[in-house]
Design an enzyme around this catalytic site. Sequence first.
Site, PDB file in Angstrom:
ATOM      1  N   ALA A   1      -1.617 -37.407   8.026  1.00 48.70           N
ATOM      2  CA  ALA A   1      -1.917 -37.856   9.869  1.00 48.70           C
ATOM      3  C   ALA A   1      -3.256 -39.291   9.829  1.00 48.70           C
ATOM      4  O   ALA A   1      -3.589 -39.750   8.879  1.00 48.70           O
ATOM      5  CB  ALA A   1      -2.902 -36.672  10.221  1.00 48.70           C
TER       6      ALA A   1
ATOM      7  N   ASP B   1      -7.338 -18.566   8.474  1.00 46.60           N
ATOM      8  CA  ASP B   1      -8.194 -19.882   8.848  1.00 46.60           C
ATOM      9  C   ASP B   1      -8.780 -19.639   7.096  1.00 46.60           C
ATOM     10  O   ASP B   1      -9.559 -21.014   7.036  1.00 46.60           O
ATOM     11  CB  ASP B   1      -9.444 -18.148   9.540  1.00 46.60           C
ATOM     12  CG  ASP B   1      -9.122 -18.632  11.245  1.00 46.60           C
ATOM     13  OD1 ASP B   1      -9.866 -17.614  11.064  1.00 46.60           O
ATOM     14  OD2 ASP B   1      -8.253 -19.287  11.595  1.00 46.60           O
TER      15      ASP B   1
ATOM     16  N   HIS C   1      -0.963 -19.712  18.923  1.00 45.62           N
ATOM     17  CA  HIS C   1      -0.941 -18.348  18.808  1.00 45.62           C
ATOM     18  C   HIS C   1       0.228 -18.300  17.705  1.00 45.62           C
ATOM     19  O   HIS C   1       0.695 -17.883  17.219  1.00 45.62           O
ATOM     20  CB  HIS C   1      -0.593 -17.905  19.766  1.00 45.62           C
ATOM     21  CG  HIS C   1      -2.362 -16.474  20.503  1.00 45.62           C
ATOM     22  ND1 HIS C   1      -3.055 -17.645  20.724  1.00 45.62           N
ATOM     23  CD2 HIS C   1      -2.941 -16.029  19.228  1.00 45.62           C
ATOM     24  CE1 HIS C   1      -4.357 -17.124  21.050  1.00 45.62           C
ATOM     25  NE2 HIS C   1      -4.079 -16.337  20.042  1.00 45.62           N
TER      26      HIS C   1
ATOM     27  N   VAL D   1       0.968  -0.815   0.083  1.00 47.77           N
ATOM     28  CA  VAL D   1      -0.206  -0.156  -0.317  1.00 47.77           C
ATOM     29  C   VAL D   1       1.156   1.593   0.343  1.00 47.77           C
ATOM     30  O   VAL D   1       0.620   2.021  -0.954  1.00 47.77           O
ATOM     31  CB  VAL D   1      -0.773   0.376   1.159  1.00 47.77           C
ATOM     32  CG1 VAL D   1      -1.281   1.502   1.453  1.00 47.77           C
ATOM     33  CG2 VAL D   1      -1.758  -1.077   1.178  1.00 47.77           C
TER      34      VAL D   1
ATOM     35  N   GLY E   1      -8.407 -22.072  13.563  1.00 41.73           N
ATOM     36  CA  GLY E   1      -9.479 -22.159  12.347  1.00 41.73           C
ATOM     37  C   GLY E   1     -10.421 -21.574  13.152  1.00 41.73           C
ATOM     38  O   GLY E   1     -11.684 -21.661  12.063  1.00 41.73           O
TER      39      GLY E   1
ATOM     40  N   THR F   1      -6.242 -13.669   6.832  1.00 42.37           N
ATOM     41  CA  THR F   1      -6.526 -14.668   8.261  1.00 42.37           C
ATOM     42  C   THR F   1      -5.617 -15.454   7.445  1.00 42.37           C
ATOM     43  O   THR F   1      -6.014 -16.148   6.733  1.00 42.37           O
ATOM     44  CB  THR F   1      -8.079 -14.554   8.959  1.00 42.37           C
ATOM     45  OG1 THR F   1      -8.102 -15.733   9.334  1.00 42.37           O
ATOM     46  CG2 THR F   1      -8.867 -14.740   7.498  1.00 42.37           C
TER      47      THR F   1
END
Length: 339
Positions: free
Chosen positions: A192, A133, A256, A29, A176, A131
Amino acid sequence: MSKTTTLNRIGVLTSGGDAPGMNAAIRGVVRTASCLGIDCVGIKHGYAGLIRGDFINLDLAQIKGITGRGGTMLYTARSSEFNTPEGVKQAADTCNHMGIQGIVVIGGDGTFRGAMDLTQHGISVIGIPCTIDNDIGCTTYTIGFDTACNTAVDAVDRLNDTMQSHERCSVVEVMGRRAGHLALGVGIATGATIILVPEVEYDFEKDVVERIRVARLAGRNNFTVIVAEGAEPGLGVAEKISESTGIDTRFTALGHIQRGGSPHVRDRVVGTSMGFKAVTLLAAGRKSCVIAMRGDRFIDLDFREALALTKEFDYEMYKSFSALTFLDKNTLLKSFKST
Ligand code: F6P
C-alpha cells in the site's frame, strides 16, 4: 474444582465477534474431552445461551469435518444480561444444575471479563483468545487474525488490478475495532501507499496528500490507502483525497467478509491446539486462566493478569513500512538502528 475432583462434564461456548478458527477450537475441545472420557456440552449463543440453558450434547459425530468451516457451529452473541451479577449467578446456577464443572470460552477480551466473574461462583473457566483484531494484550496471536488478513489481502490485490487499469486511488477500510494490527499487516502485504491506524496520529495534508503527490512524481499511477476503521471513516478519507489531489478515487469497506471464510492453516492449528490444551488444563484442576501465545509457545495466565495487559502496536514495523514505501533512507536506517 480441586485437583481431586473427577472431571465428568464440561461446556464450551463461543462469544463476541466470530472468527475463522472457532470451529477448529471447538473440535479440539470435543475430541480431547472424548479422549479423556469427559462429557462435553455445546453452549449455544455464548453467555446468553449459558444463562438460559441453550445446550446441545457434543460428540465426535457433531464436530466431524468442522475444522475448515468458518463461523461457529455454536453461534455467538453479545449478552448484556451476563454483564449483571444476577446474570452471572443465573449462569452459575445453570452450570451447577447441569453438572457442568468447567467451561472453555472462545472469544475476545470481553469474553474473558465475563469468564472471570463466572469463576467467582466456583465454575472453572479456561479462555481461548479468538478475534480477527489480534488486540488481546496477553497474547501475540489471536485465532482468526491470519485468515482475516489473507481475506483482506486477496480483496485489496483484486482492487489494485482495476485501480491500476484506471489509474485511480483506492481507499480500503478494514476492521480491527480500535486497533490497527489488521490494517498494518494488510497494508504491508499489499504494498500500500499509505496506512492509517488509530495508534499513529497523522496530518492529512502532510501524511496523505503530500505523500500521494511524492508517489505520483516518482512515477506511480495508482495508489492504495488502507484505513483501519478505528482511525477514521474511510469514505471521508476517499472524499478528501479526491478533493485535494483531483485523482479519481474509489472507496471500499471490506466489512464482514473479513470475519468469514475457511480458516487458514495457522488458525486451524492454533485453534485445535488451544482446544486440546484448554481441556487438559481443566482435567489437571486449573480453575481460571487464559491460554496465550508468546511467539510459537503456548503459556497460560490468570484472567486478572491477562486482562491487565495491553497489546503494543508494532511502531517499528509501521515506521519501516513508511520508509520503504517512500525510499526514505534516514528513517529506514534510524528504525533499524532502534531495533
Ligand atoms: O471484534 C471483531 C470485529 O469484527 C471488529 O473488527 C469489528 O469492529 C466488530 O467486530 C464488528 O462487530 P459486529 O459484528 O457486531 O458488527
